[in-house]
Structure formats: C-alpha cells, structure tokens
Write an enzyme that holds these catalytic residues in place. Structure first.
Site, PDB file in Angstrom:
ATOM      1  N   LYS A 124       0.885  -1.183   0.000  1.00 13.00           N
ATOM      2  CA  LYS A 124       0.000   0.000   0.000  1.00 13.00           C
ATOM      3  C   LYS A 124       0.916   1.224   0.000  1.00 13.00           C
ATOM      4  O   LYS A 124       1.462   1.612   1.019  1.00 13.00           O
ATOM      5  CB  LYS A 124      -0.847  -0.064   1.261  1.00 13.00           C
ATOM      6  CG  LYS A 124      -2.035   0.829   1.450  1.00 13.00           C
ATOM      7  CD  LYS A 124      -2.250   2.025   0.644  1.00 13.00           C
ATOM      8  CE  LYS A 124      -2.510   3.198   1.576  1.00 13.00           C
ATOM      9  NZ  LYS A 124      -1.815   4.409   1.155  1.00 13.00           N
ATOM     10  N   CYS A 172      13.640  10.024   7.060  1.00 15.62           N
ATOM     11  CA  CYS A 172      13.554   9.537   8.445  1.00 15.62           C
ATOM     12  C   CYS A 172      14.900   9.674   9.161  1.00 15.62           C
ATOM     13  O   CYS A 172      14.949   9.967  10.343  1.00 15.62           O
ATOM     14  CB  CYS A 172      13.069   8.101   8.461  1.00 15.62           C
ATOM     15  SG  CYS A 172      13.906   7.077   7.268  1.00 15.62           S
ATOM     16  N   GLU A 203      10.218  15.495  15.329  1.00 19.07           N
ATOM     17  CA  GLU A 203      10.595  15.348  13.923  1.00 19.07           C
ATOM     18  C   GLU A 203       9.798  16.359  13.103  1.00 19.07           C
ATOM     19  O   GLU A 203       8.574  16.263  13.006  1.00 19.07           O
ATOM     20  CB  GLU A 203      10.288  13.918  13.447  1.00 19.07           C
ATOM     21  CG  GLU A 203      10.745  13.681  12.031  1.00 19.07           C
ATOM     22  CD  GLU A 203      10.509  12.250  11.557  1.00 19.07           C
ATOM     23  OE1 GLU A 203       9.360  11.789  11.626  1.00 19.07           O
ATOM     24  OE2 GLU A 203      11.480  11.602  11.128  1.00 19.07           O
ATOM     25  N   GLU A 251       9.172   1.551  11.215  1.00 24.17           N
ATOM     26  CA  GLU A 251      10.262   2.511  11.024  1.00 24.17           C
ATOM     27  C   GLU A 251       9.615   3.887  11.044  1.00 24.17           C
ATOM     28  O   GLU A 251       8.905   4.258  10.117  1.00 24.17           O
ATOM     29  CB  GLU A 251      10.950   2.199   9.691  1.00 24.17           C
ATOM     30  CG  GLU A 251      12.366   2.667   9.677  1.00 24.17           C
ATOM     31  CD  GLU A 251      12.445   4.083   9.202  1.00 24.17           C
ATOM     32  OE1 GLU A 251      12.401   4.982  10.075  1.00 24.17           O
ATOM     33  OE2 GLU A 251      12.544   4.294   8.003  1.00 24.17           O
TER      34      GLU A 251
HETATM   35  P1  NAD Z   1       1.503   8.418   7.787  1.00 24.46           P
HETATM   36  O1  NAD Z   1       2.299   7.679   8.787  1.00 24.46           O
HETATM   37  O2  NAD Z   1       0.091   8.717   8.136  1.00 24.46           O
HETATM   38  O3  NAD Z   1       1.505   7.646   6.374  1.00 24.46           O
HETATM   39  C1  NAD Z   1       2.426   6.633   6.018  1.00 24.46           C
HETATM   40  C2  NAD Z   1       1.706   5.504   5.305  1.00 24.46           C
HETATM   41  O4  NAD Z   1       0.725   4.956   6.184  1.00 24.46           O
HETATM   42  C3  NAD Z   1       0.942   5.920   4.042  1.00 24.46           C
HETATM   43  O5  NAD Z   1       1.010   4.895   3.079  1.00 24.46           O
HETATM   44  C4  NAD Z   1      -0.482   6.038   4.524  1.00 24.46           C
HETATM   45  O6  NAD Z   1      -1.434   5.874   3.503  1.00 24.46           O
HETATM   46  C5  NAD Z   1      -0.554   4.911   5.531  1.00 24.46           C
HETATM   47  N1  NAD Z   1      -1.594   5.051   6.556  1.00 24.46           N
HETATM   48  C6  NAD Z   1      -2.148   6.186   7.043  1.00 24.46           C
HETATM   49  N2  NAD Z   1      -3.071   5.905   7.979  1.00 24.46           N
HETATM   50  C7  NAD Z   1      -3.111   4.555   8.096  1.00 24.46           C
HETATM   51  C8  NAD Z   1      -3.843   3.651   8.918  1.00 24.46           C
HETATM   52  N3  NAD Z   1      -4.761   4.074   9.795  1.00 24.46           N
HETATM   53  N4  NAD Z   1      -3.587   2.316   8.798  1.00 24.46           N
HETATM   54  C9  NAD Z   1      -2.659   1.862   7.931  1.00 24.46           C
HETATM   55  N5  NAD Z   1      -1.952   2.680   7.120  1.00 24.46           N
HETATM   56  C10 NAD Z   1      -2.168   4.003   7.202  1.00 24.46           C
HETATM   57  O7  NAD Z   1       2.315   9.741   7.479  1.00 24.46           O
HETATM   58  P2  NAD Z   1       1.824  11.107   6.811  1.00 24.46           P
HETATM   59  O8  NAD Z   1       0.472  11.526   7.309  1.00 24.46           O
HETATM   60  O9  NAD Z   1       2.001  10.965   5.351  1.00 24.46           O
HETATM   61  O10 NAD Z   1       2.940  12.118   7.372  1.00 24.46           O
HETATM   62  C11 NAD Z   1       2.802  12.650   8.672  1.00 24.46           C
HETATM   63  C12 NAD Z   1       4.146  12.768   9.348  1.00 24.46           C
HETATM   64  O11 NAD Z   1       4.747  11.488   9.495  1.00 24.46           O
HETATM   65  C13 NAD Z   1       5.194  13.565   8.569  1.00 24.46           C
HETATM   66  O12 NAD Z   1       5.063  14.923   8.770  1.00 24.46           O
HETATM   67  C14 NAD Z   1       6.473  13.003   9.125  1.00 24.46           C
HETATM   68  O13 NAD Z   1       6.808  13.646  10.308  1.00 24.46           O
HETATM   69  C15 NAD Z   1       6.147  11.563   9.407  1.00 24.46           C
HETATM   70  N6  NAD Z   1       6.639  10.662   8.335  1.00 24.46           N
HETATM   71  C16 NAD Z   1       7.716   9.910   8.579  1.00 24.46           C
HETATM   72  C17 NAD Z   1       8.207   9.082   7.577  1.00 24.46           C
HETATM   73  C18 NAD Z   1       9.431   8.253   7.792  1.00 24.46           C
HETATM   74  O14 NAD Z   1      10.097   7.854   6.823  1.00 24.46           O
HETATM   75  N7  NAD Z   1       9.762   7.912   9.009  1.00 24.46           N
HETATM   76  C19 NAD Z   1       7.582   9.018   6.343  1.00 24.46           C
HETATM   77  C20 NAD Z   1       6.434   9.777   6.126  1.00 24.46           C
HETATM   78  C21 NAD Z   1       5.972  10.594   7.132  1.00 24.46           C
END
Ligand code: NAD
Length: 480
Positions: free
Chosen positions: A172, A281, A380, A247
C-alpha cells in the site's frame, strides 16, 4: 493519467470506481488519479498473494528465486531513468536524488537476489542420539505500508527482502506518491515475477492502509511513516498476533568535535538535512558542536545555507518542494513565533525565481539558541530545518544526543580513535556513523531504531531473519 491497482498480474480498477487526485508538489497541479481502494480491493490482493504463495512461490528453489530476483534487478536498472523521472515528478525531489533512489531499488533486488541461497538454518549438537536443526521458512503474505518520501527505496528494502525470504507481498503506497511503485510492479512482472507474488493497492491510509493492516490473511507488516499511524498499525497487528516492523523516523544528531576534519564534515552535515528537503527519516536534523569551534562552524554552516537554492524538481536544484501543502504548513507551524522563545534564524536558503507559484516550497533554515527541551529540538519536523546546539564535554554531547524520544541514527565527527569507539557504544541509535553519515546508502547495513523511532530492523541480512519463521526440528536416532 488514470492509474489502477496491480493485482494478480494485471491492472484492475477499484471496485468502487472511485479515484483520488495526485498533485505535482512543484506546481500544486493535479496530474494523475489513483484507484481509491477499499477493503474489497485489499481482500482481492491478499487472496491473490495467498494463492501465489501456496501455488509455487514459497516452495520455489532458492537458486531459482535468486535468478528471478536478479532478472528483476536488471530490469529495474534498465528502467532507472524512467522510474527516476516518475518519482521526481510525484514526490517533488530533484531529479538527481530520484536517480539515486532508482539505482537503490535495483541494488536492493541485486543484494537480496544474492542473499537468497545463503539464508541457512543451523545444526545444534544434542548428543549421540539426538540431532537438532533449524529451518528458515517463509511467513506467507507480507504487507508493506509505504510513505511518500522514498517510495522506490522503501519498496526496495522491504519488498525485495520479503520476496527473497519466500513470501508474497501486498503493498500500500502513500496516497501522495504511488506512481513509481505501480510501474515497478508492472516491470517486475515483465521480468518474470509470477502473477499474485506482488500486488499493489493504492488509496487512503485510513481506508486501504487500515484494511491491509487489519486483514487476517497477512502474516507480517512492514510499516514506515509517522509514530501516530505506526501505533495504529501495531494495534492492528496485535489483534491478529502478527509480527510488525515499524520505522517511524528520528531526530538524529551529528556531533562535531573540535578536533574533527571540519572541511569534510561541513558538506555532509548540510546534505543530511537538505536531501529530499529534510523529509528523510534519518535526516541529520540536529548538529551538536563543541564550544571551542561553535561560532566558527555555525558561521560556515550559515554561508552554506545562504547558497542553497530551492525550486521545481525538474530544475534539479539543491532542494525541491515539500510533498504537499499540508506538509509545508506543518513545517511552517514550527517556524512561527521563534523570537518569543529567543530562537535565532541564523541563515536561510533562497527560493529560485523560476519556482512555480503553486508549489509547496520551504527554503532550508538554520536555527540557533534552541533550548534542548524545545519542540524544535525534540520533534521530527520533516522539513529542511537544522537546529544547532553547543556542548562542552563528551558527556554533555552524549546527554544532548540521547535526549529525545527518538533513536534512529547518529553521526560523529572526531579524529580521536578512542572517542570514536566510546561514542559508538554510548549513543542511543540503531546506526552510528563515524566521520561519515549514511555510508553511501547502506543497502547491506541493518537499519532501524527504538523508542519513537520504531521496532525491528530492515536492510542487510537482518531483514531476512525478520521475514522468515524459524522452525526447530529435533530427530532422535540410533547413537553414532
Ligand atoms: P503516515 O504515517 O500517516 O503515512 C504513512 C503511510 O501509512 C501511508 O502509506 C499512509 O497511507 C498509511 N496510513 C495512514 N493511515 C493509516 C492507517 N490508519 N492504517 C494503515 N496505514 C495508514 O504519514 P503522513 O500523514 O504521510 O505524514 C505525517 C508525518 O509522518 C510527517 O510529517 C512526518 O513527520 C512523518 N513521516 C515519517 C516518515 C518516515 O520515513 N519515518 C515518512 C512519512 C511521514
């Protein structure tokens, strides 16, 4: 461009027919639409993966799997430029950074192709009439929930490892950046990956992502993203007693001692926060500098920051846009009211005059006088914001470095060999880099953190151990 899911070796529209828009971060314009998958689409994908696992993939000989993954690696390498252009447009990262990501996904497949037939169990001596050994077996179907910051790289590190371990996969991707992974799925099929072994369902996280995390047909979840979503995914995994690798990012420090090679440290410290506009990250988002060289080094950093140019991904400047308006606003919210807290903006980069109006731009910012407990030093930000902090002694440096809820990566710059070893041991981080940061990508190096940085390790052989189930067999026989 209208994109469909990749399920069971073909593109399929979402059952609902719904689509969600994809925005170009450099311009703010919608340029594609993705299938908005629901539980039904995710269920099709999981069932296809289960069938492929049972039919052939889990029992395929290691050498055959290795050959096939090597063909995948070559196909991805040949398509590198096409994938890089897609990734650059979709994520807003400058083209040369996307080219590095495209090279990395091919390298992950190459590494794990070479690892498949070296993944062995052990024999355990129990006496003359008992022989015990362990078998590493595939888990079954693995779920991969991928963020928008490095789709190609994160797919490479988790999916290549899982396929190598004999699992079939359902991916996904993030709603903001799915395009490159749909193309990768098609390319891998062309390279010979059988139908159902890899499936990609796009859509919203709270809908498609949650449906995947909760699906009872899943045997392992790899998640990369925010701590808040990671917690939801871990809860879903707990419901089904499924192992999970999380992660979740970091607030990684680089420690610069007064005896360091400052010419070598400077560009690496800058790049570690500017790369991918700080949306990494393992971004080096804090630079801790020994007092004797503090003002000089901050001045040199400031000069470097002032020379950084931010603009459209295609223009291949130092920094591209952030992924979305929401992410830009989130980063900006950290930069409001700094004066009230006595925080100083030491230097900022520049916005290119050609940068399109509607893009989600934030120039790199260097901050000083940030109290260690301030949210700028603790949370972060996920943007190009570097926090400089002074320290006196090694103990102070360690206390500052270890003083956040994160523990993903740390960098140390010093010529003192004994200090290098002491700090490698004392720093709370999944990876410690001495006189470098990242070791050039580190496909081979186990990666992951603890605390708010997550659970488990990816990359290298460690990933294979996490993605297999260990079975112990003890055989009683006549004494030898
Ligand atoms: P997120 O964690 O919500 O999204 C990451 C992935 O999880 C996406 O594929 C998303 O569709 C999926 N997802 C979202 N809600 C879900 C749920 N309830 N169940 C399963 N999967 C789900 O991150 P975001 O909203 O895109 O970004 C928010 C913050 O997260 C950013 O500002 C940043 O600080 C952090 N972030 C960190 C990383 C990293 O590499 N560690 C990557 C993206 C974002």
């Amino acid at each position: 461009m209208e994109c469909r899911n990749w399920i069971d070796g073909q593109f399929l529209g979402a059952e609902s027919g719904e689509l969600l828009p994809v925005t170009d971060p450099s311009t703010g314009e919608v340029f594609a639409r993705l299938a908005e998958s629901s539980q039904i689409d995710v269920d099709w994908a999981v069932k296809a993966a289960q069938r492929a696992s049972q039919a052939h993939w889990r029992t395929l000989g290691a050498a055959q799997r290795s050959h096939l993954l090597l063909r995948c690696a070559r196909t991805l390498a040949d398509a590198g430029e096409e994938l890089a252009r897609l990734e650059s447009r979709d994520t807003g990262k400058p083209l040369r950074q996307a080219q590095a990501d495209a090279a990395a996904i091919a390298r992950y497949f190459e590494f794990y192709a070479g690892a498949v037939d070296k993944l062995h169990g052990q024999t355990i001596p129990l006496g003359p009439d008992l022989t015990a050994f362990t078998l590493r077996e595939p888990l079954g179907v693995t779920a991969h929930i991928i963020p928008w910051n490095y789709p190609l790289q994160i797919f490479g590190r988790s999916v290549a490892a899982s396929l190598a371990a004999g699992n079939t996969c359902v991916v996904k991707p993030a709603e903001e950046a799915s395009l490159s992974l749909l193309r990768v799925a098609e390319l891998l099929h062309e390279a010979g990956l059988p139908a159902g072994v890899l499936n990609v369902c796009t859509g919203w996280g709270r809908q498609a992502g949650q449906a995947l995390a909760c699906h009872t047909g899943i045997n392992h979840i790899s998640f990369t993203g925010s701590p808040a979503t990671g917690r939801l995914v871990a809860q879903a995994a707990a419901q089904n007693f499924v192992p999970v690798t999380l992660e979740l990012g970091g607030k990684s420090p680089q420690l610069v001692f007064s005896d360091a090679d400052l010419d070598a440290a400077l560009p690496v410290v800058v790049n570690a926060i500017v790369q991918n506009a700080g949306q990494t990250c393992s971004a080096g988002s804090r630079v801790l500098i020994q007092r004797a060289i503090y003002s000089d080094f901050v001045e040199r950093l400031a000069e470097a920051f002032k020379g950084l140019l931010t603009g459209a991904a295609a223009d291949n400047l130092d920094c591209g846009p952030l992924i979305s308006a929401a992410q830009r606003d989130r980063v900006r919210s950290y930069l409001n009211g700094l004066e009230d807290d006595g925080i100083v903006v030491v230097a900022q980069g520049k916005l290119d005059s050609q940068a399109p109006e509607g893009g989600f731009y934030q120039v790199p910012v260097l901050l000083d006088h940030v109290p260690p407990q301030h949210r700028l030093a603790q949370e972060e930000i996920f943007g190009p914001v570097l926090v400089a902090q002074p320290f006196g002694t090694e103990d102070e440096a360690v206390a500052l470095a270890n003083g956040t809820p994160y523990s993903l990566v740390a960098g140390v710059w010093t010529r003192d060999g004994a200090r290098q070893i002491r700090l490698a041991r004392r720093l709370r981080a999944g990876q410690v880099f001495i006189n470098n940061y990242g070791a050039g990508g580190g496909v081979e190096l186990p990666f992951g953190g603890s605390g708010q940085s997550g659970i488990g390790r990816e990359k290298g052989f460690e990933a294979l151990y996490a993605l297999t189930s260990l079975k112990t067999v003890a055989v009683r026989h006549d004494g030898a």
